[in-house]
Design a protein around this motif. Structure first.
Motif, PDB file in Angstrom:
ATOM      1  N   GLY A 181      17.601  -2.800  -1.882  1.00 10.10           N
ATOM      2  CA  GLY A 181      16.275  -2.133  -2.234  1.00 10.10           C
ATOM      3  C   GLY A 181      15.333  -2.939  -3.017  1.00 10.10           C
ATOM      4  N   SER A 182      14.139  -2.399  -3.545  1.00 10.75           N
ATOM      5  CA  SER A 182      13.290  -3.471  -4.456  1.00 10.75           C
ATOM      6  C   SER A 182      13.809  -4.117  -5.598  1.00 10.75           C
ATOM      7  CB  SER A 182      12.238  -2.226  -5.180  1.00 10.75           C
ATOM      8  OG  SER A 182      11.879  -2.974  -6.009  1.00 10.75           O
ATOM      9  N   PRO A 183      13.720  -5.405  -5.693  1.00 16.18           N
ATOM     10  CA  PRO A 183      14.170  -6.235  -6.863  1.00 16.18           C
ATOM     11  C   PRO A 183      13.613  -5.684  -8.490  1.00 16.18           C
ATOM     12  CG  PRO A 183      12.770  -7.445  -5.882  1.00 16.18           C
ATOM     13  CD  PRO A 183      12.676  -6.127  -5.067  1.00 16.18           C
ATOM     14  N   VAL A 184      12.379  -5.001  -8.071  1.00 14.25           N
ATOM     15  CA  VAL A 184      11.761  -4.516  -9.337  1.00 14.25           C
ATOM     16  C   VAL A 184      12.781  -3.457 -10.050  1.00 14.25           C
ATOM     17  CG1 VAL A 184       9.788  -3.228 -10.459  1.00 14.25           C
ATOM     18  CG2 VAL A 184       9.722  -4.780  -8.542  1.00 14.25           C
ATOM     19  N   GLY A 185      13.262  -3.479 -11.269  1.00  7.45           N
ATOM     20  CA  GLY A 185      14.213  -2.649 -11.947  1.00  7.45           C
ATOM     21  C   GLY A 185      13.899  -0.970 -11.933  1.00  7.45           C
ATOM     22  N   ASN A 186      12.501  -1.118 -12.249  1.00  6.11           N
ATOM     23  CA  ASN A 186      12.127   0.303 -12.582  1.00  6.11           C
ATOM     24  C   ASN A 186      11.672   1.146 -11.370  1.00  6.11           C
ATOM     25  OD1 ASN A 186       9.981  -1.047 -12.422  1.00  6.11           O
ATOM     26  ND2 ASN A 186       8.672  -0.357 -14.209  1.00  6.11           N
ATOM     27  N   ARG A 187      12.029   0.262 -10.216  1.00  6.48           N
ATOM     28  CA  ARG A 187      11.611   1.026  -8.871  1.00  6.48           C
ATOM     29  C   ARG A 187      13.139   1.109  -8.052  1.00  6.48           C
ATOM     30  NH1 ARG A 187       7.169   3.645  -8.898  1.00  6.48           N
ATOM     31  NH2 ARG A 187       7.464   3.749  -6.695  1.00  6.48           N
ATOM     32  N   ASN A 188      14.062   0.933  -8.823  1.00  9.12           N
ATOM     33  CA  ASN A 188      15.458   0.859  -7.951  1.00  9.12           C
ATOM     34  C   ASN A 188      16.320   1.918  -8.637  1.00  9.12           C
ATOM     35  OD1 ASN A 188      18.066  -0.012  -6.977  1.00  9.12           O
ATOM     36  ND2 ASN A 188      16.770  -1.656  -5.999  1.00  9.12           N
ATOM     37  N   VAL A 228      14.380   9.047  -7.684  1.00  9.94           N
ATOM     38  CA  VAL A 228      15.125   9.940  -6.974  1.00  9.94           C
ATOM     39  C   VAL A 228      14.442  10.361  -5.628  1.00  9.94           C
ATOM     40  CG1 VAL A 228      15.565  12.531  -6.818  1.00  9.94           C
ATOM     41  CG2 VAL A 228      16.242  11.523  -8.652  1.00  9.94           C
ATOM     42  N   SER A 229      13.299  10.215  -5.509  1.00 12.86           N
ATOM     43  CA  SER A 229      12.333  10.402  -4.371  1.00 12.86           C
ATOM     44  C   SER A 229      12.456   8.977  -3.432  1.00 12.86           C
ATOM     45  CB  SER A 229      10.982  10.832  -4.604  1.00 12.86           C
ATOM     46  OG  SER A 229      10.727  12.478  -4.623  1.00 12.86           O
ATOM     47  N   ASP A 230      12.365   7.855  -4.216  1.00 19.39           N
ATOM     48  CA  ASP A 230      12.476   6.709  -3.519  1.00 19.39           C
ATOM     49  C   ASP A 230      13.391   5.577  -4.199  1.00 19.39           C
ATOM     50  OD1 ASP A 230      11.514   4.541  -2.274  1.00 19.39           O
ATOM     51  OD2 ASP A 230       9.867   4.172  -3.088  1.00 19.39           O
ATOM     52  N   PRO A 231      14.805   5.917  -3.806  1.00 22.26           N
ATOM     53  CA  PRO A 231      15.812   5.205  -4.417  1.00 22.26           C
ATOM     54  C   PRO A 231      15.908   3.750  -4.157  1.00 22.26           C
ATOM     55  CG  PRO A 231      16.714   6.829  -2.633  1.00 22.26           C
ATOM     56  CD  PRO A 231      15.063   6.973  -2.770  1.00 22.26           C
ATOM     57  N   PHE A 232      15.424   3.335  -3.011  1.00 21.74           N
ATOM     58  CA  PHE A 232      15.292   2.042  -2.808  1.00 21.74           C
ATOM     59  C   PHE A 232      14.047   1.160  -3.067  1.00 21.74           C
ATOM     60  CE2 PHE A 232      19.050   1.288  -0.058  1.00 21.74           C
ATOM     61  CZ  PHE A 232      19.687   2.689   0.342  1.00 21.74           C
ATOM     62  N   GLY A 233      12.886   1.919  -3.646  1.00 18.18           N
ATOM     63  CA  GLY A 233      11.681   1.535  -3.743  1.00 18.18           C
ATOM     64  C   GLY A 233      11.087   0.825  -2.468  1.00 18.18           C
ATOM     65  N   TRP A 234      11.162   1.561  -1.503  1.00 15.41           N
ATOM     66  CA  TRP A 234      10.717   1.391  -0.090  1.00 15.41           C
ATOM     67  C   TRP A 234       9.271   2.190   0.136  1.00 15.41           C
ATOM     68  CZ3 TRP A 234      15.710   1.165   3.159  1.00 15.41           C
ATOM     69  CH2 TRP A 234      16.698  -0.036   2.742  1.00 15.41           C
ATOM     70  N   GLY A 235       9.040   2.732  -0.716  1.00 18.43           N
ATOM     71  CA  GLY A 235       7.949   3.684  -0.724  1.00 18.43           C
ATOM     72  C   GLY A 235       8.262   5.146  -0.045  1.00 18.43           C
ATOM     73  N   TRP A 236       9.300   5.602  -0.103  1.00 14.94           N
ATOM     74  CA  TRP A 236       9.576   6.888   0.446  1.00 14.94           C
ATOM     75  C   TRP A 236       9.095   7.853  -0.516  1.00 14.94           C
ATOM     76  CZ3 TRP A 236      15.616   6.003   1.543  1.00 14.94           C
ATOM     77  CH2 TRP A 236      15.904   5.464   2.586  1.00 14.94           C
ATOM     78  N   ASP A 237       9.058   9.429  -0.143  1.00 13.22           N
ATOM     79  CA  ASP A 237       8.726  10.101  -1.108  1.00 13.22           C
ATOM     80  C   ASP A 237       9.566  11.319  -0.718  1.00 13.22           C
ATOM     81  OD1 ASP A 237       7.703  11.569  -2.988  1.00 13.22           O
ATOM     82  OD2 ASP A 237       5.742  11.650  -2.415  1.00 13.22           O
ATOM     83  N   PHE A 255      11.192  13.721  -2.165  1.00 13.95           N
ATOM     84  CA  PHE A 255      11.049  15.086  -2.858  1.00 13.95           C
ATOM     85  C   PHE A 255       9.719  15.453  -3.622  1.00 13.95           C
ATOM     86  CE2 PHE A 255      15.468  13.724  -3.261  1.00 13.95           C
ATOM     87  CZ  PHE A 255      16.413  14.875  -2.426  1.00 13.95           C
ATOM     88  N   GLY A 256       8.834  14.311  -3.228  1.00 11.30           N
ATOM     89  CA  GLY A 256       7.271  14.635  -3.576  1.00 11.30           C
ATOM     90  C   GLY A 256       7.199  14.208  -4.916  1.00 11.30           C
ATOM     91  N   THR A 257       8.271  13.163  -5.594  1.00  7.11           N
ATOM     92  CA  THR A 257       8.170  12.807  -7.183  1.00  7.11           C
ATOM     93  C   THR A 257       8.044  11.432  -7.103  1.00  7.11           C
ATOM     94  OG1 THR A 257      10.402  12.808  -7.203  1.00  7.11           O
ATOM     95  CG2 THR A 257       9.503  14.900  -7.622  1.00  7.11           C
ATOM     96  N   ALA A 258       7.745  10.481  -6.195  1.00  5.87           N
ATOM     97  CA  ALA A 258       7.510   9.195  -6.226  1.00  5.87           C
ATOM     98  C   ALA A 258       6.393   8.729  -6.699  1.00  5.87           C
ATOM     99  CB  ALA A 258       7.825   8.457  -4.832  1.00  5.87           C
ATOM    100  N   GLN A 259       5.382   9.388  -6.922  1.00  6.57           N
ATOM    101  CA  GLN A 259       3.913   8.769  -7.446  1.00  6.57           C
ATOM    102  C   GLN A 259       4.028   9.527  -8.930  1.00  6.57           C
ATOM    103  OE1 GLN A 259       2.587   6.822  -5.771  1.00  6.57           O
ATOM    104  NE2 GLN A 259       4.308   6.842  -3.994  1.00  6.57           N
ATOM    105  N   ILE A 260       4.926  10.005  -9.292  1.00  5.10           N
ATOM    106  CA  ILE A 260       4.732  10.513 -10.684  1.00  5.10           C
ATOM    107  C   ILE A 260       4.425   9.348 -11.650  1.00  5.10           C
ATOM    108  CG2 ILE A 260       6.093  11.537 -12.546  1.00  5.10           C
ATOM    109  CD1 ILE A 260       7.267  13.825 -10.865  1.00  5.10           C
ATOM    110  N   PRO A 261       3.493   9.493 -12.503  1.00  5.23           N
ATOM    111  CA  PRO A 261       3.163   8.146 -13.417  1.00  5.23           C
ATOM    112  C   PRO A 261       4.152   8.054 -14.590  1.00  5.23           C
ATOM    113  CG  PRO A 261       1.540  10.011 -13.672  1.00  5.23           C
ATOM    114  CD  PRO A 261       2.455  10.627 -12.342  1.00  5.23           C
ATOM    115  N   TRP A 262       4.236   6.870 -14.964  1.00  2.00           N
ATOM    116  CA  TRP A 262       5.107   6.821 -16.120  1.00  2.00           C
ATOM    117  C   TRP A 262       4.729   7.634 -17.205  1.00  2.00           C
ATOM    118  CZ3 TRP A 262       3.707   3.672 -20.529  1.00  2.00           C
ATOM    119  CH2 TRP A 262       4.911   3.560 -21.602  1.00  2.00           C
TER     120      TRP A 262
END
Lengths: 502, 199
Positions: A72-79, A419-428, A430-437
């Motif tokens: 998955g993504s090497p960015v910690g908060n996306r993995n 939860v919506s994008d566990p690998f940080g690959w741009g999946w969504d 459960f529709g929560t991948a774009q929730i802002p911090w």
């Protein structure tokens, strides 16, 4: 009776705790027998499939984490591996599981899964054998169970938690790496799987959990404060019991995988709540109690005392590095990116010296001063020292909760994202991948941290005074004996308050 | 007859002991509460009185993974003026408890300000001006993923008199001294633990 007393003693000889067990039976004051109070709980906990059913989903989840960390993504908060393991799991472990459910994590922990499977060659069933008749055949007979693998005894010189102490401190020295880089987390979690499996093949039962696992060390220490325990109901029943199924195993279950003598257990430290003793006891004399906070109050060795020093030092150091405003300290800890080797050496050396020498040294001076003030030298120095180190258990546990709270409140929204994008690959999914911090009540965190630290201090003082009264009996002696340590405990609390509020 | 009288005596003695114990617990609780309240209040009161509100200006330099100044100290009522510079990549400045989230771009004197109350396009400004209304410690954090240690890039915005700190220290000292008093009177909560141990 299948197993001779000699055999039982041989089994017990491998336990880290049996040698130091107090002769008295377990205290029952203020306990509620949960197996009586909660309908169906005994039935559930005594099912053979219970632990397997608990581990399996967690095993699948951890394998997903390993895949996400690797691919998955090497960015910690996306993995998901970073967010779930170091934010969610850590918070739940230190703030919920340990204080309220003792070592419940050990019920679901996936790391020893493969090793135990190889040892038992069974996931759910028991391999029971009559040691008199069943000699020969594959594997090794221990008690009334048959095991596979080498089944070596763990070296006697290592039957303590020093390996766990050093391993945990070493691991935490590189926390800036594994907290932020998924692939490093994969390395650590993967290594725990591999080491757990290899040690289970070489050594008998849960040697990995008892003596090596870095998580297990602090779980054991802080489980002393927990509000549940597995204990025998009636010491007399255990004393008269000739079956000793809890230790030797049998048709209903395995002998204690943690190499404990469950019927005489008087502390939570090395009980992994596997519930085998509930299954094997022929008199249904083992139970799960609800009990007051900080009911186990005795440390039994310097290894446990040093674990308390290491844990509190780490809580303090992490509060400075990860919650503090000083960028240069983060740079020192962040060796892989900043490559400031001098800074890293200063940071690492300070951490190790503080945890292993300076803090214990300061504590020793406080204890020594207290003994001098008390005047009489009745109690052995070691017992006084260990008794007065115990207050660091509630204080340290609550300090860790106070440290972990802002991490989950501030970064909790990442949980919904991954939860919506566990690998940080741009999946969504459960529709929560774009929730802002979205930090949750970050400005109110200090108002939660203050009571946590004060509760830790209150329990530290209470248990310390209790020990002082037990050890120093003459009028005025307990106060004088514990005074320097209690001032030190208060000073440590003030230091945390200063860091979080000042 | 004698047996009955003996049992009655025993019951009376037990009742007296229970009342004595309960009284001891109530006294212990009162001592502890008084000590906590007293020292907590003392801590609250020793906080310094505020000087007249001033205007305070700061240029916040953001770089991976910290801010300069790392700690901003002002007093309640002060007018705070903030300008921002990024020395490397895009950073954020999210100020806890102040509905303020700033995006700082390198080589640019203006910043984008996001406020949850103001939907739509962010405001572009050179300087942010606000009054420090709430006392306490508020962290400012990077809100733009800027690198590995991004979640830990933060600074402290401390608004005096910040009475929570001395009050909390007072409570801790109150616990310590209340504990001493209970120990000296030998009626403390530790007695229960001692009995548990002896059981």
């Amino acid at each position: 009776m299948f197993v001779q007393a000699k055999g039982i003693r041989a089994l017990a000889g491998t336990s880290p705790a049996v040698a130091t067990l107090a002769p008295r039976g377990p205290a029952t004051a203020g306990r509620i027998d949960l197996l009586q109070a909660v309908p169906g709980l005994r039935w559930l906990l005594t099912r053979r499939w219970f632990q397997f059913a608990m581990i399996l989903p967690n095993l699948v989840l951890f394998l997903l984490f390993l895949m996400a960390g690797t691919f998955g993504s090497p960015v910690g908060n996306r993995n998901i591996i970073i967010i779930f393991v170091w934010i969610l799991w850590w918070f739940l472990l230190i703030s919920v599981l340990v204080p309220f459910l003792s070592r419940a994590w050990c019920i679901v922990c996936p790391f020893p899964f493969f090793g135990e499977w190889l040892q038992r060659r069974a996931l759910v069933d028991v391999r029971a054998v009559d040691p008199k008749k069943g000699k020969g055949g594959p594997g090794t007979i221990i008690g009334r169970n048959r095991y596979f693998g080498w089944n070596l005894r763990w070296p006697k010189s290592l039957t303590n938690i020093w390996l766990q102490n050093i391993g945990f401190l070493g691991l935490c020295t590189f926390s800036a790496l594994f907290l932020t880089r998924p692939i490093v987390s994969v390395g650590i979690l993967g290594a725990l799987f591999v080491i757990g499996t290899v040690l289970a093949v070489l050594y008998r039962q849960r040697a990995f959990c008892n003596y090596v696992c870095p998580v297990s060390g602090f779980l054991g220490l802080y489980a002393m404060a927990s509000t549940i325990e597995v204990r025998s109901k009636d010491a007399d029943v255990c004393a008269k019991c000739k079956d000793k199924g809890c230790l030797a195993g049998g048709e209903r279950g395995w002998g204690c995988p943690w190499l404990m003598y469950p019927s005489k257990m008087d502390r939570n430290n090395y009980c992994g709540l596997c519930m085998e003793c509930l299954k094997t006891c022929p008199y249904a004399n083992m139970t799960v109690n609800l009990r007051p906070f900080c009911a186990d109050t005795r440390l039994k060795g310097y290894d446990e005392a040093w674990k308390a020093f290491i844990m509190l030092t780490l809580a303090l150091a992490y509060s400075v590095i990860y919650l503090g405003p000083w960028g240069f300290l983060k740079d020192w800890a962040n060796i892989a990116e900043k490559a400031d080797f001098t800074g890293f050496l200063i940071y690492a050396a300070s951490l190790w010296i503080l945890a292993l020498l300076a803090f214990p040294g300061l504590y020793y001076v406080a204890v020594w001063l207290g003994r001098r003030l008390a005047g009489a030298d009745i109690a052995p120095a070691k017992e006084v020292f260990l008794s007065f180190v115990y207050p660091l258990v509630p204080l340290g546990l609550l300090a860790w909760v106070a440290f972990s709270l802002p991490l989950v409140l501030v970064n909790g929204s990442y949980i919904l994202m991954v939860v919506s994008d566990p690998f940080g690959w741009g999946w969504d999914l459960f529709g929560t991948a774009q929730i802002p911090w979205t930090p949750v009540i970050p400005d109110w965190t200090p108002y939660l941290q203050v009571p946590l630290l004060l509760v830790g201090l209150a329990y530290g003082l209470k248990t310390g005074y209790g020990h002082a009264r037990r050890l120093f009996t003459a009028r005025g002696q307990p106060v004088r004996a514990f005074a320097p340590v209690s001032v030190l405990l208060t000073a440590i609390t003030v230091l945390f308050l200063e860091l979080y509020l000042g | 007859m004698n047996v009955g009288r003996g049992a009655g005596e025993g019951a009376r003695r037990l009742a007296r002991r229970l009342i004595h114990q309960r009284r001891g617990q109530i006294v212990s609780g009162m001592v502890l509460l008084l000590s906590l309240a007293g020292f907590g209040a003392l801590g609250f009161l020793v906080a310094p009185t505020l000087p007249k509100p001033q205007e305070r200006s700061f240029t916040v330099v953001a770089r991976r993974y910290g801010y300069d100044p790392a700690i901003i100290r002002v007093n309640r009522g002060d007018t705070v003026r903030l300008r921002f510079v990024s020395e490397d990549v895009v950073h954020g400045f999210y100020l806890e408890g102040h509905d303020l989230d700033v995006r700082i771009t390198p080589m640019r004197s203006t910043v984008e300000v996001h406020r949850s109350g103001h939907a739509g396009e962010p405001e572009v400004v050179e300087e942010i001006v606000f009054r420090a209304e709430r006392e306490g410690k508020f962290r400012y954090r990077c809100s733009q993923t800027c690198g590995f240690m991004h979640p830990f890039m933060l600074g402290d915005f401390v608004v005096g008199p910040n009475r929570l700190l001395p009050t909390s220290i007072g409570l801790a000292v109150g616990l310590l001294l209340g504990g001493f008093i209970l120990m000296l009177t030998k009626s403390g909560p530790a007695r229960a633990m001692e009995k548990d141990d002896a059981a």
